[in-house]
Design a protein around this motif. Structure first.
Motif, mmCIF file in Angstrom:
data_model
loop_
_atom_site.group_PDB
_atom_site.id
_atom_site.type_symbol
_atom_site.label_atom_id
_atom_site.label_comp_id
_atom_site.label_asym_id
_atom_site.label_seq_id
_atom_site.Cartn_x
_atom_site.Cartn_y
_atom_site.Cartn_z
ATOM 1 N N GLY A 257 0.861 -1.125 -0.093
ATOM 2 C CA GLY A 257 0.126 0.012 -0.004
ATOM 3 C C GLY A 257 0.841 1.278 -0.118
ATOM 4 N N ILE B 131 1.676 3.959 2.370
ATOM 5 C CA ILE B 131 2.606 4.455 3.481
ATOM 6 C C ILE B 131 3.477 3.020 3.692
ATOM 7 C CG2 ILE B 131 2.727 5.062 5.565
ATOM 8 C CD1 ILE B 131 0.126 6.168 5.739
ATOM 9 N N ASP C 119 0.573 -9.098 2.411
ATOM 10 C CA ASP C 119 -0.033 -8.113 1.807
ATOM 11 C C ASP C 119 -1.165 -8.978 1.091
ATOM 12 O OD1 ASP C 119 -0.352 -4.563 1.117
ATOM 13 O OD2 ASP C 119 -1.473 -6.008 -0.042
ATOM 14 N N SER D 23 -8.519 1.661 4.182
ATOM 15 C CA SER D 23 -7.887 3.112 4.506
ATOM 16 C C SER D 23 -9.078 3.974 4.232
ATOM 17 C CB SER D 23 -6.542 3.211 4.049
ATOM 18 O OG SER D 23 -6.833 3.369 2.695
ATOM 19 N N THR E 210 -11.080 -6.388 8.226
ATOM 20 C CA THR E 210 -9.454 -6.052 8.091
ATOM 21 C C THR E 210 -8.866 -5.119 9.460
ATOM 22 O OG1 THR E 210 -9.134 -6.443 5.863
ATOM 23 C CG2 THR E 210 -7.555 -4.910 6.936
ATOM 24 N N TYR F 211 -14.491 3.850 8.856
ATOM 25 C CA TYR F 211 -13.153 3.672 9.015
ATOM 26 C C TYR F 211 -12.866 4.043 10.341
ATOM 27 C CZ TYR F 211 -8.379 4.929 8.590
ATOM 28 O OH TYR F 211 -7.121 5.234 8.372
ATOM 29 N N LYS G 52 -10.557 1.848 13.183
ATOM 30 C CA LYS G 52 -9.285 2.238 13.581
ATOM 31 C C LYS G 52 -9.110 2.501 15.185
ATOM 32 C CE LYS G 52 -5.662 2.396 11.450
ATOM 33 N NZ LYS G 52 -4.884 1.353 10.942
ATOM 34 N N ASN H 73 -1.412 11.752 5.164
ATOM 35 C CA ASN H 73 -0.112 11.668 4.416
ATOM 36 C C ASN H 73 -0.345 11.906 2.808
ATOM 37 O OD1 ASN H 73 1.890 9.096 5.496
ATOM 38 N ND2 ASN H 73 0.308 10.210 6.914
#
Ligand code: NAD
Ligand code: DAU
Length: 335
Positions: free
Chosen positions: A10, A12, A33, A81, A96, A147, A151, A177
């Motif tokens: 991915g 990052i 991954d 993400s 996930t 999301y 997290k 980012n």
């Protein structure tokens, strides 16, 4: 040191693997991954002969057990993400981000392996535009989207496994980012590639939402500072004082590409759209001596534009499907 990097194909994670290969020759990297729509093996092509790549899922208990048993440290980037996708279908996020993190935690607990958990500032919810405060490590969790709530849940699992089972974990919560290898669904690369293709950039709502931008290399140097010197059990906020409104970002992209800075459209807003994020990274700077290298957002953006200009082979094949998904989700020009 043997290191397992989840989500290394991915955005990052791939940049982390590149930096680690370049700067830490003593580290043997295995990437795990699942190559979802967001993963891309091509992002690891420049380092393919220096790493081991395992195509697999972090929710696969036996596979994770095998890999963790033979490692010294796990750096966990893998996640679903994208906020917009989580509004369309939250299930992969639960699977996930929560079950995947649980599976990794059980394995590192079993083999007493050091674990670093990559998370987001979105777990803290949002701030008003005129609020002088910023998020700190003690800000209460208040996530808004599927999301960010998954997290937040994964962070809570890490904290509980550390306290109750003595797992040797650290956590970091970083702001937005930008940089090379970011999927074209995300704001900055979406607008850069729109302009490169002669399409007007698209701002959600009134365009005044603020994000605290950090270059991906600065995020990853902070992760290394935590791996090298962080206190077990501690959370570190990562940010580079990059607060900028979405409208300013789009205007800068247009200017840097030689276009009229007002040549953009407003489109349907994101439901539950967080207004502003802002990070206070004092703990990271004072305890670990970390400083960002990309202090100038405009210069970082310019370098990122150049990367996308030179790598249409990387992003081109995904652009049409990404825009079709936005259209199918009902995105429409409002003014
Ligand atoms: P990304 O979507 O670009 O990459 C995610 C990677 O994880 C992909 O390669 C994908 O194939 C892989 N993956 C997804 N589900 C998997 C599974 N079940 N098993 C194995 N691999 C799987 O994400 P990113 O932007 O690079 O984010 C990486 C991490 O950093 C995430 O944990 C995210 O929450 C966090 N984060 C991102 C930002 C940002 O601005 N992008 C900021 C702060 C924190
Ligand atoms: O803050 C860290 C988070 O940053 C990470 O945890 C997430 O993984 C990452 O995706 C990012 O979340 P955002 O929702 O802030 O990023 P996104 O790139 O989707 O959008 C950035 C801002 O731009 C947000 O205010 C929505 C807006 N936007 C986005 C798109 C795709 C637009 O105005 N137009 C767009 O076309």
């Amino acid at each position: 040191m043997r290191m397992l990097v989840t989500g290394g194909a991915g955005f990052i994670g791939a940049n982390f693997v590149h930096a680690t290969v370049a700067e830490r020759p003593d580290v043997e990297i295995t990437v795990l991954d699942a190559l979802t729509y967001a993963g891309n093996r091509e992002s690891l092509a420049p380092v393919a002969d220096r790493i081991r790549f395992v195509h697999g899922d972090i929710t696969d208990g036996p596979l994770v057990d095998d890999l963790v048993r033979d490692t010294d440290v796990v750096v966990h980037f893998a996640a679903e993400s994208h906020n917009d996708n989580s509004l369309g279908d939250p299930w992969p996020f639960v699977q996930t981000n929560l079950i995947g993190t649980y599976t990794l935690l059980e394995a590192v607990r079993r083999y007493d392996v050091r674990y670093h958990h990559i998370s987001t500032d979105e777990v803290y919810g949002d701030l008003e535009l005129d609020d002088p405060s910023r998020f700190t490590e003690s800000t209460p969790y208040n996530p808004s989207s599927p999301y960010s709530s998954t997290k937040a849940g994964s962070d809570m699992l890490v904290r509980a496994w550390t306290r109750s089972f003595g797992v040797r974990a650290t956590l970091s919560n970083c702001s937005n980012n930008y940089g090379p290898y970011q999927h074209v669904e995300k704001f900055v690369p979406r607008q850069i590639t729109n302009v490169l293709r002669g399409v007007r950039p698209r701002l959600y709502g009134d365009g005044r939402n603020v994000r605290d931008w950090i270059h991906v290399d600065d995020h990853n140097s902070a992760v290394w500072a935590i791996l090298d010197g962080g206190t077990i059990g501690r959370t570190y906020l990562i940010g580079a004082d990059g607060e900028t409104s979405n409208r300013e970002v789009v205007e800068t992209v247009l200017e840097l590409l030689g276009r009229d800075s007002q040549d953009f459209d407003f489109v349907t807003d994101r439901p539950g759209h967080d207004r502003r994020y802002a990070i206070d990274s004092t703990l990271l700077r004072t305890e670990l001596g970390w400083e960002p290298r990309f202090a100038d957002f405009r210069a970082g953006l310019e370098a990122t534009i150049e990367w996308y200009r030179a790598h249409e082979d990387w992003w081109g094949p995904r652009k049409d499907a990404t825009e079709a998904a936005y259209r199918a989700a009902g995105e429409a020009v409002t003014k």
